[in-house]
Design a protein around this motif. Sequence first.
Motif, PDB file in Angstrom:
ATOM      1  N   THR A 112       0.726  -1.156  -0.109  1.00 25.40           N
ATOM      2  CA  THR A 112       0.086  -0.102   0.097  1.00 25.40           C
ATOM      3  C   THR A 112       0.965   1.342   0.138  1.00 25.40           C
ATOM      4  O   THR A 112       0.375   2.430  -0.309  1.00 25.40           O
ATOM      5  CB  THR A 112      -0.856   0.144   1.275  1.00 25.40           C
ATOM      6  OG1 THR A 112      -0.251  -0.006   2.349  1.00 25.40           O
ATOM      7  CG2 THR A 112      -1.850  -1.178   1.148  1.00 25.40           C
ATOM      8  N   ARG A 123      -1.750  -2.664  -4.120  1.00 22.22           N
ATOM      9  CA  ARG A 123      -3.164  -2.147  -4.068  1.00 22.22           C
ATOM     10  C   ARG A 123      -3.535  -1.036  -4.626  1.00 22.22           C
ATOM     11  O   ARG A 123      -2.710   0.053  -4.407  1.00 22.22           O
ATOM     12  CB  ARG A 123      -3.202  -2.029  -2.280  1.00 22.22           C
ATOM     13  CG  ARG A 123      -4.630  -2.070  -2.151  1.00 22.22           C
ATOM     14  CD  ARG A 123      -5.083  -2.173  -0.627  1.00 22.22           C
ATOM     15  NE  ARG A 123      -4.594  -3.645  -0.157  1.00 22.22           N
ATOM     16  CZ  ARG A 123      -4.565  -3.985   1.129  1.00 22.22           C
ATOM     17  NH1 ARG A 123      -5.130  -3.024   1.951  1.00 22.22           N
ATOM     18  NH2 ARG A 123      -4.118  -5.208   1.520  1.00 22.22           N
ATOM     19  N   SER A 125      -6.621   1.892  -5.930  1.00 20.21           N
ATOM     20  CA  SER A 125      -8.045   2.328  -5.386  1.00 20.21           C
ATOM     21  C   SER A 125      -8.648   3.203  -6.393  1.00 20.21           C
ATOM     22  O   SER A 125      -8.116   4.075  -7.098  1.00 20.21           O
ATOM     23  CB  SER A 125      -7.974   3.271  -4.019  1.00 20.21           C
ATOM     24  OG  SER A 125      -7.448   2.674  -3.117  1.00 20.21           O
ATOM     25  N   GLY A 132     -11.523  -0.930  -3.801  1.00 20.96           N
ATOM     26  CA  GLY A 132     -10.040  -1.376  -3.594  1.00 20.96           C
ATOM     27  C   GLY A 132      -9.778  -2.677  -4.755  1.00 20.96           C
ATOM     28  O   GLY A 132     -10.853  -3.666  -4.760  1.00 20.96           O
ATOM     29  N   GLN A 162      -2.543   4.950  -6.323  1.00 23.42           N
ATOM     30  CA  GLN A 162      -1.814   3.923  -5.690  1.00 23.42           C
ATOM     31  C   GLN A 162      -0.743   4.533  -4.759  1.00 23.42           C
ATOM     32  O   GLN A 162      -0.412   5.513  -5.024  1.00 23.42           O
ATOM     33  CB  GLN A 162      -1.197   3.003  -6.605  1.00 23.42           C
ATOM     34  CG  GLN A 162      -0.407   1.687  -5.928  1.00 23.42           C
ATOM     35  CD  GLN A 162       1.018   2.230  -5.107  1.00 23.42           C
ATOM     36  OE1 GLN A 162       1.894   2.942  -5.453  1.00 23.42           O
ATOM     37  NE2 GLN A 162       1.082   1.525  -4.079  1.00 23.42           N
ATOM     38  N   GLY A 254     -10.953  -7.971  -3.199  1.00 26.95           N
ATOM     39  CA  GLY A 254      -9.930  -7.006  -3.393  1.00 26.95           C
ATOM     40  C   GLY A 254      -8.648  -7.478  -4.274  1.00 26.95           C
ATOM     41  O   GLY A 254      -7.995  -6.715  -4.463  1.00 26.95           O
TER      42      GLY A 254
END
Length: 298
Positions: A112, A123, A125, A132, A162, A254
């Motif tokens: 993250t 990850r 968004s 997510g 990100q 996710g």
Amino acid sequence: MVTISFSKNLKQMNKEINDIRKIFDNDSKIKFKQVQRSEKQLDEIHSTVLSKKHELKEQGINVTTIYSDIQRNKVIIGIYPFDSTARDSLVNIFGSDIEVIESDGGYEESRTAYTRPLEGGLRISNIDTGWGCTGGFSASYGNWVYYVTAGHCGRSSDRFSQGGSYFGYAYRLVNSGELDAMLISLGQLSYASNYNYGQPNFTSWQRESYEYVGQYVCMNGSYTGNACGVVKSTNYSAREHNNMTAADYNSTNGDSGSPTYYGSQIRGVHEGVGSNGWKMYTHVQSIVDYWGLSPRTW
């Protein structure tokens, strides 16, 4: 010097060797040698070791790393802590084609945290919906560069971030038939890479004709982490999708968009789960053929 290895006696390979020599104007830079195992056989040993990883841990042998050393024609097994008894046990189980070393397995950076260039398994968004997902791999079309994820992760023109920072918008997406894929147009060319978070860099992508049931495959999800299994079907239809690939690795919400891969080869993009629990993914060749892309493998 280019070294080409055969797992058969070189005297039996005269025709193949001569055919290879004819390809090159200057064959003085080509070297041929005989090895005990082909790359495929080394990969099979790798898979066998990986399948026994939990069993070995119960015996007090903590396997942290496994990889094929093609030049040395060995499968390297890292254990931690290292001791000679564990090494001897592994050689006794898997044979002399392995070498046991001490390795703590390295460490994972945060999926993250702000990361540029982008890597598979990070990850991401959707700024506009709050959803997510996980990034798959970078690909190019001419001078345009994209970050590939799952098509159901957003809508056309949705913006993505990100590590808390915007990096691109949904340029093209399909969520039906053989495809659940999205191309996020990258704001800068330097954002693209062939990196796969915590795993070897991507150096190739799989043609669909080389896919088969029983083949080993992994998924690098930003929520589940790295998870591996085997291909259960190469023609799986569910919901609005058909001709997807199904495997038995673990995943969770996710992880959509995660790269599916094995070693340094891209296999596809994770889609979701079927009613029987198998996990579905869009094969990379379906994505390549539909948009005329070149996956970033360099």
